[in-house]
Design a protein around this motif. Structure first.
Motif, PDB file in Angstrom:
ATOM      1  N   PHE A   1      14.428   4.037   5.454  1.00  0.00           N
ATOM      2  CA  PHE A   1      14.546   2.968   6.549  1.00  0.00           C
ATOM      3  C   PHE A   1      13.383   2.502   6.737  1.00  0.00           C
ATOM      4  CE2 PHE A   1      13.511   7.268   8.589  1.00  0.00           C
ATOM      5  CZ  PHE A   1      12.411   6.686   9.671  1.00  0.00           C
ATOM      6  N   ALA A   2      13.174   1.409   7.406  1.00  0.00           N
ATOM      7  CA  ALA A   2      11.733   0.661   7.705  1.00  0.00           C
ATOM      8  C   ALA A   2      11.794   0.149   8.974  1.00  0.00           C
ATOM      9  CB  ALA A   2      11.692  -0.604   6.607  1.00  0.00           C
ATOM     10  N   LYS A   3      10.542   0.081   9.650  1.00  0.00           N
ATOM     11  CA  LYS A   3      10.238  -0.914  10.719  1.00  0.00           C
ATOM     12  C   LYS A   3       9.756  -1.938  10.352  1.00  0.00           C
ATOM     13  CE  LYS A   3       7.928   2.395  13.081  1.00  0.00           C
ATOM     14  NZ  LYS A   3       7.070   2.915  14.324  1.00  0.00           N
ATOM     15  N   LYS A   4      10.005  -3.184  11.044  1.00  0.00           N
ATOM     16  CA  LYS A   4       9.300  -4.392  10.541  1.00  0.00           C
ATOM     17  C   LYS A   4       8.855  -5.211  11.692  1.00  0.00           C
ATOM     18  CE  LYS A   4      12.780  -4.569   6.739  1.00  0.00           C
ATOM     19  NZ  LYS A   4      12.976  -5.312   5.528  1.00  0.00           N
ATOM     20  N   GLU A   5       7.954  -5.972  11.455  1.00  0.00           N
ATOM     21  CA  GLU A   5       7.275  -7.026  12.211  1.00  0.00           C
ATOM     22  C   GLU A   5       7.324  -8.186  11.752  1.00  0.00           C
ATOM     23  OE1 GLU A   5       3.344  -5.680  13.641  1.00  0.00           O
ATOM     24  OE2 GLU A   5       4.022  -3.665  14.067  1.00  0.00           O
ATOM     25  N   ILE A   6       7.519  -9.375  12.367  1.00  0.00           N
ATOM     26  CA  ILE A   6       7.263 -10.736  11.690  1.00  0.00           C
ATOM     27  C   ILE A   6       6.469 -11.588  12.548  1.00  0.00           C
ATOM     28  CG2 ILE A   6       8.782 -12.731  11.157  1.00  0.00           C
ATOM     29  CD1 ILE A   6      11.234 -10.958  11.176  1.00  0.00           C
TER      30      ILE A   6
ATOM     31  N   VAL B   1       4.572 -17.139   6.881  1.00  0.00           N
ATOM     32  CA  VAL B   1       5.178 -16.177   7.728  1.00  0.00           C
ATOM     33  C   VAL B   1       5.168 -14.877   7.059  1.00  0.00           C
ATOM     34  CG1 VAL B   1       7.695 -15.327   8.227  1.00  0.00           C
ATOM     35  CG2 VAL B   1       7.235 -18.047   8.106  1.00  0.00           C
ATOM     36  N   VAL B   2       4.765 -13.863   8.044  1.00  0.00           N
ATOM     37  CA  VAL B   2       4.231 -12.660   7.600  1.00  0.00           C
ATOM     38  C   VAL B   2       5.351 -11.500   7.802  1.00  0.00           C
ATOM     39  CG1 VAL B   2       2.549 -10.898   7.256  1.00  0.00           C
ATOM     40  CG2 VAL B   2       1.768 -13.289   7.303  1.00  0.00           C
ATOM     41  N   VAL B   3       6.041 -10.823   6.808  1.00  0.00           N
ATOM     42  CA  VAL B   3       6.847  -9.675   7.396  1.00  0.00           C
ATOM     43  C   VAL B   3       6.040  -8.284   7.029  1.00  0.00           C
ATOM     44  CG1 VAL B   3       9.188  -8.706   6.941  1.00  0.00           C
ATOM     45  CG2 VAL B   3       8.906 -11.135   6.851  1.00  0.00           C
ATOM     46  N   LYS B   4       5.775  -7.774   8.005  1.00  0.00           N
ATOM     47  CA  LYS B   4       5.223  -6.118   7.995  1.00  0.00           C
ATOM     48  C   LYS B   4       6.320  -5.177   7.685  1.00  0.00           C
ATOM     49  CE  LYS B   4       0.738  -7.615  10.207  1.00  0.00           C
ATOM     50  NZ  LYS B   4      -0.122  -7.011  11.472  1.00  0.00           N
TER      51      LYS B   4
ATOM     52  N   TYR C   1       0.696  -0.947   0.064  1.00  0.00           N
ATOM     53  CA  TYR C   1       0.041   0.028  -0.136  1.00  0.00           C
ATOM     54  C   TYR C   1       0.901   1.321   0.056  1.00  0.00           C
ATOM     55  CZ  TYR C   1      -3.441  -3.452   1.637  1.00  0.00           C
ATOM     56  OH  TYR C   1      -4.301  -4.544   1.509  1.00  0.00           O
ATOM     57  N   PHE C   2       0.780   2.070  -0.979  1.00  0.00           N
ATOM     58  CA  PHE C   2       1.651   3.260  -1.142  1.00  0.00           C
ATOM     59  C   PHE C   2       0.684   4.460  -1.116  1.00  0.00           C
ATOM     60  CE2 PHE C   2       3.886  -0.119  -3.443  1.00  0.00           C
ATOM     61  CZ  PHE C   2       5.306   0.252  -3.017  1.00  0.00           C
ATOM     62  N   ASN C   3       0.939   5.380  -0.125  1.00  0.00           N
ATOM     63  CA  ASN C   3       0.232   6.749  -0.142  1.00  0.00           C
ATOM     64  C   ASN C   3       0.568   7.569  -1.461  1.00  0.00           C
ATOM     65  OD1 ASN C   3      -0.611   9.345   0.616  1.00  0.00           O
ATOM     66  ND2 ASN C   3      -0.009   9.069   2.747  1.00  0.00           N
ATOM     67  N   GLN C   4      -0.801   7.970  -1.923  1.00  0.00           N
ATOM     68  CA  GLN C   4      -0.456   8.528  -3.427  1.00  0.00           C
ATOM     69  C   GLN C   4       0.036   9.738  -3.191  1.00  0.00           C
ATOM     70  OE1 GLN C   4      -4.159   9.635  -5.408  1.00  0.00           O
ATOM     71  NE2 GLN C   4      -3.220   9.564  -7.386  1.00  0.00           N
TER      72      GLN C   4
ATOM     73  N   PHE D   1       5.593   6.345   3.641  1.00  0.00           N
ATOM     74  CA  PHE D   1       5.059   6.283   2.281  1.00  0.00           C
ATOM     75  C   PHE D   1       4.474   4.819   1.959  1.00  0.00           C
ATOM     76  CE2 PHE D   1       9.135   4.784   1.327  1.00  0.00           C
ATOM     77  CZ  PHE D   1       8.870   3.859   0.084  1.00  0.00           C
ATOM     78  N   GLN D   2       4.989   3.666   2.765  1.00  0.00           N
ATOM     79  CA  GLN D   2       4.523   2.347   2.176  1.00  0.00           C
ATOM     80  C   GLN D   2       4.516   1.617   3.279  1.00  0.00           C
ATOM     81  OE1 GLN D   2       7.755   0.255   0.407  1.00  0.00           O
ATOM     82  NE2 GLN D   2       6.530  -1.521  -0.094  1.00  0.00           N
ATOM     83  N   TYR D   3       3.247   0.628   3.339  1.00  0.00           N
ATOM     84  CA  TYR D   3       2.971  -0.286   4.244  1.00  0.00           C
ATOM     85  C   TYR D   3       2.807  -1.680   3.455  1.00  0.00           C
ATOM     86  CZ  TYR D   3       0.299  -3.678   7.189  1.00  0.00           C
ATOM     87  OH  TYR D   3       0.039  -4.733   7.827  1.00  0.00           O
ATOM     88  N   THR D   4       3.745  -2.883   3.779  1.00  0.00           N
ATOM     89  CA  THR D   4       3.550  -3.822   3.127  1.00  0.00           C
ATOM     90  C   THR D   4       3.242  -5.027   3.927  1.00  0.00           C
ATOM     91  OG1 THR D   4       5.187  -2.919   1.349  1.00  0.00           O
ATOM     92  CG2 THR D   4       5.070  -5.444   1.647  1.00  0.00           C
ATOM     93  N   GLU D   5       2.668  -6.104   3.548  1.00  0.00           N
ATOM     94  CA  GLU D   5       2.708  -7.464   3.931  1.00  0.00           C
ATOM     95  C   GLU D   5       3.390  -8.405   3.212  1.00  0.00           C
ATOM     96  OE1 GLU D   5      -1.116  -7.162   6.478  1.00  0.00           O
ATOM     97  OE2 GLU D   5      -1.006  -8.919   5.538  1.00  0.00           O
ATOM     98  N   SER D   6       4.567  -8.833   3.611  1.00  0.00           N
ATOM     99  CA  SER D   6       5.172  -9.955   2.547  1.00  0.00           C
ATOM    100  C   SER D   6       4.874 -11.241   3.285  1.00  0.00           C
ATOM    101  CB  SER D   6       6.633  -9.649   2.479  1.00  0.00           C
ATOM    102  OG  SER D   6       7.207 -10.223   1.598  1.00  0.00           O
ATOM    103  N   ARG D   7       4.135 -12.387   2.561  1.00  0.00           N
ATOM    104  CA  ARG D   7       3.599 -13.220   3.026  1.00  0.00           C
ATOM    105  C   ARG D   7       4.287 -14.469   2.420  1.00  0.00           C
ATOM    106  NH1 ARG D   7      -1.139 -11.994   5.679  1.00  0.00           N
ATOM    107  NH2 ARG D   7      -1.810 -14.105   5.827  1.00  0.00           N
TER     108      ARG D   7
END
Length: 238
Positions: free
Chosen positions: A174-179, A201-204, A142-145, A215-221
């Motif tokens: 930089f990024a903050k990540k949750e797994i 396994v989900v990396v947020k 999800y990218f903020n337009q 600018f971006q929120y991602t879920e990498s599954r």
């Protein structure tokens, strides 16, 4: 045009992966690298600092920059790499399938994740990553337009980060990540080859520009058997 130090960082990182600089060998001196890349000492130092932060080298007083074993870095949790960069290092057949690309009004959850106002729009991008003919990663981006005004299927198939840095000239910082580990959703089962696995396994990721704009929120599954997640920790002194 992206910063010179980032280009130098990526070039040296690629050379380490390709074995030009094997583990435990020394990189050329700062002076030699200044000459090789026709740039300033400050730019070389910034590139070397980034290599050290991401676990490619260790700076040793009086010895220079010693190369670490980069083959261990299968999926750098602490790094910020695009799938295109990562897959190129894996060196196997890979493909990105864009399943969904649309400009949407975000729901309350996405608004909260991106600290957005109600009247702002986001790009929703669903991409399946295929390696060696197996669909093993689902990336929900999800990218903020407000920051990324325009996206196309071609950009999403190639590399959105490459587009943001090279075409838009913006600095991803930089990024903050949750797994977390969760049961697969119906969407996971439909889009991925799960081969009977009962977890993903989900990396947020919450990704920021260098001015600290989110600018971006991602879920990498991920299918759990296909990637090991490696972090590189460096203790800071002082």
């Amino acid at each position: 045009m992206q910063n010179k130090y980032l280009q130098i960082y990526r070039e040296i990182a690629d050379q380490i992966h390709e074995g030009k600089y094997p583990a435990h060998s020394k990189l050329p001196s700062e002076h030699e690298l200044m000459s090789d890349f026709s740039t300033s000492r400050e730019t070389i130092r910034k590139a070397l600092n980034l290599l050290a932060q991401n676990g490619f080298i260790q700076k040793v007083q009086g010895k220079g920059s010693i190369v670490l074993d980069a083959r261990k870095f299968d999926f750098p949790i602490s790094g910020l790499v695009s799938f295109k960069e990562l897959a190129g290092k894996i060196g196997e057949k890979h493909q990105t399938h864009v399943e969904e690309l649309e400009l949407i009004h975000p729901n309350q959850e996405i608004q909260q994740q991106l600290n957005m106002k109600k009247n702002q729009n986001v790009w929703k991008v669903l991409r399946v990553r295929e390696i060696d003919q197996e669909r093993i990663i689902l990336d929900k981006d999800y990218f903020n337009q407000m920051y990324v005004e325009h996206l196309t299927k071609e950009i999403c198939e190639n590399s959105i980060y490459e587009y943001i840095e090279n075409e838009l000239g913006m600095q991803i910082s930089f990024a903050k990540k949750e797994i977390i580990v969760v049961e697969p959703t119906e969407e996971d089962r439909r889009l991925l080859h799960l081969n009977g696995f009962s977890n993903v396994v989900v990396v947020k990721n919450y990704v920021y520009f260098d001015d600290a704009s989110l600018f971006q929120y991602t879920e990498s599954r991920h299918r759990p058997d296909k990637f090991k997640f490696v972090d590189f920790a460096r203790r800071t002194h002082g």
